[in-house]
Scaffold this active site. Structure first.
Site, PDB file in Angstrom:
ATOM      1  N   ASN A  69       0.399   7.998  -8.450  1.00  0.00           N
ATOM      2  CA  ASN A  69       0.315   6.539  -8.289  1.00  0.00           C
ATOM      3  C   ASN A  69      -0.939   5.953  -8.940  1.00  0.00           C
ATOM      4  OD1 ASN A  69       1.298   4.090  -7.257  1.00  0.00           O
ATOM      5  ND2 ASN A  69       0.005   4.243  -5.426  1.00  0.00           N
ATOM      6  N   GLY A  72       0.890  -1.172   0.000  1.00  0.00           N
ATOM      7  CA  GLY A  72       0.000   0.000   0.000  1.00  0.00           C
ATOM      8  C   GLY A  72       0.918   1.208   0.000  1.00  0.00           C
ATOM      9  N   ALA A  75       9.802   1.012  -5.180  1.00  0.00           N
ATOM     10  CA  ALA A  75      10.901   1.938  -5.517  1.00  0.00           C
ATOM     11  C   ALA A  75      10.407   3.387  -5.457  1.00  0.00           C
ATOM     12  CB  ALA A  75      11.467   1.632  -6.893  1.00  0.00           C
ATOM     13  N   GLY A  76       9.211   3.618  -6.019  1.00  0.00           N
ATOM     14  CA  GLY A  76       8.659   4.970  -6.026  1.00  0.00           C
ATOM     15  C   GLY A  76       8.384   5.474  -4.609  1.00  0.00           C
ATOM     16  N   ASP A  77       7.943   4.587  -3.734  1.00  0.00           N
ATOM     17  CA  ASP A  77       7.641   4.981  -2.343  1.00  0.00           C
ATOM     18  C   ASP A  77       8.926   5.240  -1.569  1.00  0.00           C
ATOM     19  OD1 ASP A  77       4.965   4.555  -2.995  1.00  0.00           O
ATOM     20  OD2 ASP A  77       5.129   2.423  -2.488  1.00  0.00           O
TER      21      ASP A  77
HETATM   22  P1  ADP Z   1       7.238   4.974  -9.595  1.00  0.00           P
HETATM   23  O1  ADP Z   1       6.931   4.559 -11.012  1.00  0.00           O
HETATM   24  O2  ADP Z   1       6.545   4.195  -8.556  1.00  0.00           O
HETATM   25  O3  ADP Z   1       7.185   6.439  -9.367  1.00  0.00           O
HETATM   26  P2  ADP Z   1       9.976   4.316 -10.299  1.00  0.00           P
HETATM   27  O4  ADP Z   1       9.910   2.877 -10.704  1.00  0.00           O
HETATM   28  O5  ADP Z   1      10.181   5.332 -11.357  1.00  0.00           O
HETATM   29  O6  ADP Z   1       8.765   4.643  -9.340  1.00  0.00           O
HETATM   30  O7  ADP Z   1      11.164   4.428  -9.248  1.00  0.00           O
HETATM   31  C1  ADP Z   1      11.396   5.577  -8.485  1.00  0.00           C
HETATM   32  C2  ADP Z   1      12.881   5.876  -8.485  1.00  0.00           C
HETATM   33  O8  ADP Z   1      13.596   4.721  -8.020  1.00  0.00           O
HETATM   34  C3  ADP Z   1      13.451   6.177  -9.874  1.00  0.00           C
HETATM   35  O9  ADP Z   1      13.282   7.552 -10.190  1.00  0.00           O
HETATM   36  C4  ADP Z   1      14.890   5.760  -9.702  1.00  0.00           C
HETATM   37  O10 ADP Z   1      15.650   6.781  -9.073  1.00  0.00           O
HETATM   38  C5  ADP Z   1      14.798   4.558  -8.761  1.00  0.00           C
HETATM   39  N1  ADP Z   1      14.720   3.309  -9.566  1.00  0.00           N
HETATM   40  C6  ADP Z   1      13.601   2.653  -9.962  1.00  0.00           C
HETATM   41  N2  ADP Z   1      13.900   1.592 -10.742  1.00  0.00           N
HETATM   42  C7  ADP Z   1      15.249   1.556 -10.823  1.00  0.00           C
HETATM   43  C8  ADP Z   1      16.215   0.687 -11.469  1.00  0.00           C
HETATM   44  N3  ADP Z   1      15.811  -0.347 -12.213  1.00  0.00           N
HETATM   45  N4  ADP Z   1      17.527   0.973 -11.322  1.00  0.00           N
HETATM   46  C9  ADP Z   1      17.937   2.040 -10.595  1.00  0.00           C
HETATM   47  N5  ADP Z   1      17.088   2.880  -9.957  1.00  0.00           N
HETATM   48  C10 ADP Z   1      15.775   2.655 -10.071  1.00  0.00           C
END
Ligand code: ADP
Length: 319
Positions: A163, A32, A254-256
């Site tokens: 999101n 979540g 990753a985004g969170d």
């Molecule tokens: P969301 O789509 O949920 O906003 P992201 O997938 O773009 O999130 O990830 C957020 C941040 O995490 C990215 O801006 C980047 O800095 C880091 N990140 C995400 N995926 C990767 C990856 N495969 N390798 C390195 N950094 C990543």
């Protein structure tokens, strides 16, 4: 600085290989987005509380215990015996990218009302955080808008993660309209590059960002580009910072991790958000990118969010 997050707290049911009978095996990962952000903030050393609703069932108690273990204040988390805890079924591609399907019809996170316990937790906080998933259905939709209005009235700093989960909306034009309404209360916005194109179609990126700033009282907009890094846009600056090169296993969370780290950083600065320098913004994004990258190294969301010490070790290793 205390931040109160509101929204969905649910189970991400994540692939975990194949059983000896040849059937898919899943892991129950706490998830979540707003709950993930609450944990990200707490792990980075900020005071963090979560308000929302889960079922008074095995999953609900499990989720509460995870937030408690991560030192997130759950006094405002309601365990309701009348509704089940929601599930998000996660599938992963070979590259570790996620796709979701949801089991949340009448789920506890949807059947939530703005109550006096939530109000108390917002009163105690300096900042409020939420996203668009809780806008997808009523009563959570009305609760989200009411909480945003209340937080603004109480002069809290407000952050919002678009999101967008397309599967949760029968009609995406309603999603767009409600996100626009919500943005009237927001100071710090996070969008992915696809979400930016969704809320401001047919515009070049800078025009889209300018248009959002013009239409809403936003102070900071963050744009994420997955493995290509991120950008921050303010009235004065537009800065891109590349991501760290890592071997991503699962990008869930990753985004969170990224947004939690950015918020932890910006709320740690003493001055107002109005005049952030290029160097300050670069440092905030660099650290947020690092947390996003670290979160891709393990499966699941909450379990892969870094502590401050892990972040510092990662930065040292990659300097
Ligand atoms: P969301 O789509 O949920 O906003 P992201 O997938 O773009 O999130 O990830 C957020 C941040 O995490 C990215 O801006 C980047 O800095 C880091 N990140 C995400 N995926 C990767 C990856 N495969 N390798 C390195 N950094 C990543």
């Amino acid at each position: 600085m205390k931040i109160c997050s509101f929204g969905e707290l649910l189970l991400d049911v994540t692939p975990y290989g194949i059983s000896d009978k040849g059937y898919p095996v899943s892991e129950f990962n706490p998830g979540g987005a707003p709950a993930n952000v609450a944990v990200a903030l707490s792990k980075l050393g900020l005071e963090s509380s979560f308000i929302g609703q889960v079922g008074d069932d095995f999953f609900g108690h499990f989720l509460k215990s995870v937030l408690d273990e991560n030192k997130v204040d759950t006094q405002g988390l309601k365990l309701n015996p009348n509704f089940p805890t929601s599930l998000a079924i996660v599938s992963l591609t070979d590259k570790g990218e996620r796709s979701f399907s949801f089991y949340r019809k009448n789920g506890a996170d949807v059947m939530v009302d703005f109550n006096s316990d939530f109000q108390l937790k917002i009163d105690e906080a300096d900042a409020f955080h939420c996203g668009s998933v809780s806008l997808s259905d009523d009563p959570a939709r009305t609760a989200t808008m009411d909480i945003l209005k209340y937080s603004r009235q109480k002069e809290k700093q407000i952050s919002f993660d678009v999101n967008l989960r397309v599967l949760l909306w029968n009609d995406l034009s309603i999603a767009k309209r409600l996100i626009e309404e919500a943005l009237d209360y927001v100071d710090i916005l996070k969008v992915s590059e696809e979400e930016l194109a969704f809320i401001r179609p047919n515009l070049k990126e800078e025009e889209a960002l300018h248009s959002l700033m013009k239409d809403h009282p936003l102070k900071v907009i963050l744009v994420t580009y997955g493995e290509k890094g991120s950008a921050v846009y303010t009235n004065e600056h537009w800065i891109h910072v590349p991501s760290f090169k890592v071997k991503a296993i699962d990008t869930t969370g990753a985004g969170d991790a990224f947004f939690g780290a950015f918020l932890a950083g910006i709320y740690g600065l003493s001055q107002t958000m109005d005049h952030l320098s290029v160097q300050e913004l670069k440092t905030l994004l660099y650290r947020a990118n690092a947390c996003g990258a670290i979160a891709t190294l393990k499966k699941g969301a909450i379990g892969s969010l870094p502590e401050l010490s892990e972040l510092e070790a990662f930065l040292k290793e990659h300097s």
